[in-house]
Design a protein around this motif. Sequence first.
Motif, short mmCIF file in Angstrom:
data_model
loop_
_atom_site.label_atom_id
_atom_site.label_comp_id
_atom_site.label_asym_id
_atom_site.label_seq_id
_atom_site.Cartn_x
_atom_site.Cartn_y
_atom_site.Cartn_z
N LEU A 233 94.04 -30.89 -77.40
CA LEU A 233 92.87 -29.91 -76.64
C LEU A 233 92.57 -30.47 -75.27
O LEU A 233 91.75 -31.72 -75.65
CB LEU A 233 91.77 -29.32 -77.54
CG LEU A 233 90.68 -28.57 -77.03
CD1 LEU A 233 91.30 -27.34 -76.45
CD2 LEU A 233 89.59 -28.42 -77.88
N THR A 234 92.99 -30.34 -74.25
CA THR A 234 92.97 -31.00 -72.85
C THR A 234 92.21 -30.31 -72.01
O THR A 234 92.51 -28.64 -71.88
CB THR A 234 94.21 -31.41 -72.39
OG1 THR A 234 93.92 -32.01 -71.07
CG2 THR A 234 95.17 -30.34 -72.40
N ALA A 235 91.31 -30.54 -71.06
CA ALA A 235 91.01 -30.14 -69.97
C ALA A 235 92.17 -29.83 -68.89
O ALA A 235 91.44 -29.19 -67.80
CB ALA A 235 89.62 -30.64 -69.59
N ARG A 236 92.96 -30.34 -68.75
CA ARG A 236 93.92 -30.23 -67.80
C ARG A 236 94.44 -28.84 -67.57
O ARG A 236 94.39 -27.91 -68.57
CB ARG A 236 95.27 -30.86 -68.26
CG ARG A 236 95.32 -32.56 -68.23
CD ARG A 236 96.55 -32.95 -68.75
NE ARG A 236 96.67 -34.50 -68.71
CZ ARG A 236 97.73 -35.09 -68.92
NH1 ARG A 236 99.01 -34.59 -68.78
NH2 ARG A 236 97.45 -36.39 -68.86
N ALA A 237 94.46 -28.44 -66.24
CA ALA A 237 94.76 -26.94 -66.06
C ALA A 237 96.23 -26.66 -66.45
O ALA A 237 97.03 -27.46 -66.43
CB ALA A 237 94.62 -26.66 -64.34
N HIS A 238 96.33 -25.37 -66.52
CA HIS A 238 97.84 -24.75 -66.90
C HIS A 238 98.91 -25.24 -65.93
O HIS A 238 100.08 -25.66 -66.35
CB HIS A 238 98.00 -23.32 -66.78
CG HIS A 238 96.87 -22.82 -67.94
ND1 HIS A 238 96.90 -23.13 -69.24
CD2 HIS A 238 96.17 -21.55 -67.90
CE1 HIS A 238 95.84 -22.49 -69.76
NE2 HIS A 238 95.72 -21.65 -68.81
N ILE A 239 98.53 -25.68 -64.71
CA ILE A 239 99.56 -25.92 -63.81
C ILE A 239 100.11 -27.18 -63.94
O ILE A 239 101.33 -27.87 -63.59
CB ILE A 239 98.87 -25.96 -62.08
CG1 ILE A 239 100.11 -25.94 -61.23
CG2 ILE A 239 97.83 -26.92 -62.06
CD1 ILE A 239 99.54 -25.84 -59.79
N TYR A 240 99.49 -28.20 -64.97
CA TYR A 240 99.96 -29.47 -65.45
C TYR A 240 100.50 -29.32 -66.68
O TYR A 240 100.91 -30.67 -67.09
CB TYR A 240 98.92 -30.48 -65.34
CG TYR A 240 97.89 -30.57 -63.74
CD1 TYR A 240 99.04 -30.66 -62.67
CD2 TYR A 240 96.96 -30.20 -63.85
CE1 TYR A 240 98.36 -30.83 -61.34
CE2 TYR A 240 96.08 -30.18 -62.49
CZ TYR A 240 96.98 -30.64 -61.34
OH TYR A 240 96.40 -30.59 -60.08
N ASP A 241 101.25 -28.31 -66.99
CA ASP A 241 101.78 -28.16 -68.31
C ASP A 241 103.20 -29.09 -68.39
O ASP A 241 103.66 -29.58 -69.07
CB ASP A 241 102.15 -26.93 -68.25
CG ASP A 241 102.96 -26.52 -69.74
OD1 ASP A 241 102.34 -26.60 -70.84
OD2 ASP A 241 104.16 -26.05 -69.60
N ALA A 242 103.85 -28.97 -67.10
CA ALA A 242 105.24 -29.83 -67.09
C ALA A 242 105.03 -31.31 -67.30
O ALA A 242 105.72 -31.95 -68.07
CB ALA A 242 105.86 -29.42 -65.88
#
Length: 345
Positions: A233-242
């Motif tokens: 469960l991370t606050a990273r945005a979806h754009i950093y999925d890769a």
Amino acid sequence: MSMAFRWHMALVLLAACGSSGDDLTDATELTCPAPGALPFAMKSHDFVDASNKNLVTLDTRIKDEASDWFGVPDGLAANVYIDDSATPGAGTPTYHGAKARTKPMQGVFATPLVGENVSLWTYDSDAKTWNQLARGTTDDTGSYDLDAMGYAPQDGTVVYSMLEADGSCATHYNYEIPRGSKVIVTDIDGTLTTDDSQIIMQVADDAYDPMMVGAANTMLQAWAAKGYPIVYLTARAHIYDAETRAWLDAHDFPKGPVITSNGTTAANDAYKTIWLHRLVDDFGWTPYAVYGNADTDITAYANLTVPLDKTFIVGPLGGTRGTTAIPNLDFTAHISAFVNAQPDE
């Protein structure tokens, strides 16, 4: 030879290799993003838009997104792009993702591949066949939303999102975890990585390998070996999925739902609280032990009344507000003193 150049050459080879049906492999899984020759034949093998072909030649860093689908067997489920105000529902899986590229040192940006054919594939281990689940076209943001009508995934199965033009892929994972299960919930930045700046350096340079907190992967492997599902469960945005998936895979972290942020809530604790309520209220899971590093993590876990002696905090805030500290940026002592002492799930 740089990592970016190696990926570029691999994708160039992919564009010329065998998805035509003449030279299919007998592989039962793919290595994304550059799987090489394929075990199934796709319906198209070139770019719809010539400008996209030029883009992938010049911008070699892959910025694909691919949502996980997870929930309760024969019950409620969702993918990670669900609106913050929505509740999980029942029905066949829906997969959201995006196809995009950028330059090796510009990971904060992503240029969408618009109007390209995307198909979803999975391997049926019982029938020993590859099946196409859905097919569509990316929209003007490079995104796709595809329904896998009639598909009933099993826990841990993988759905591959294929960019048909060059044979590159991204992975959608399916997780079915029964109600009543005890799960391990963990943050990533500053909890599994040594600090919040590690993702910034990885985004700025695709060859950078973020530093890991000592034995972080071993700790989660120990939980997984005991039968506890892992939820990231991370606050990273979806754009950093890769970037997120690449790092977890490279360091042998156990598989589990990777929940990234829509970026629509005002604070990380609010977003994490929303998801924790879904895990508990909608899926019926119990966070057995939780890990974080920030005050927002502490608040979110407290909002779900996770016991403080099982709320483990890494870094300077460890032990604050009654939480349990993980000292010295190392999980080794925690594994022997706590994880190994817990019963199997």
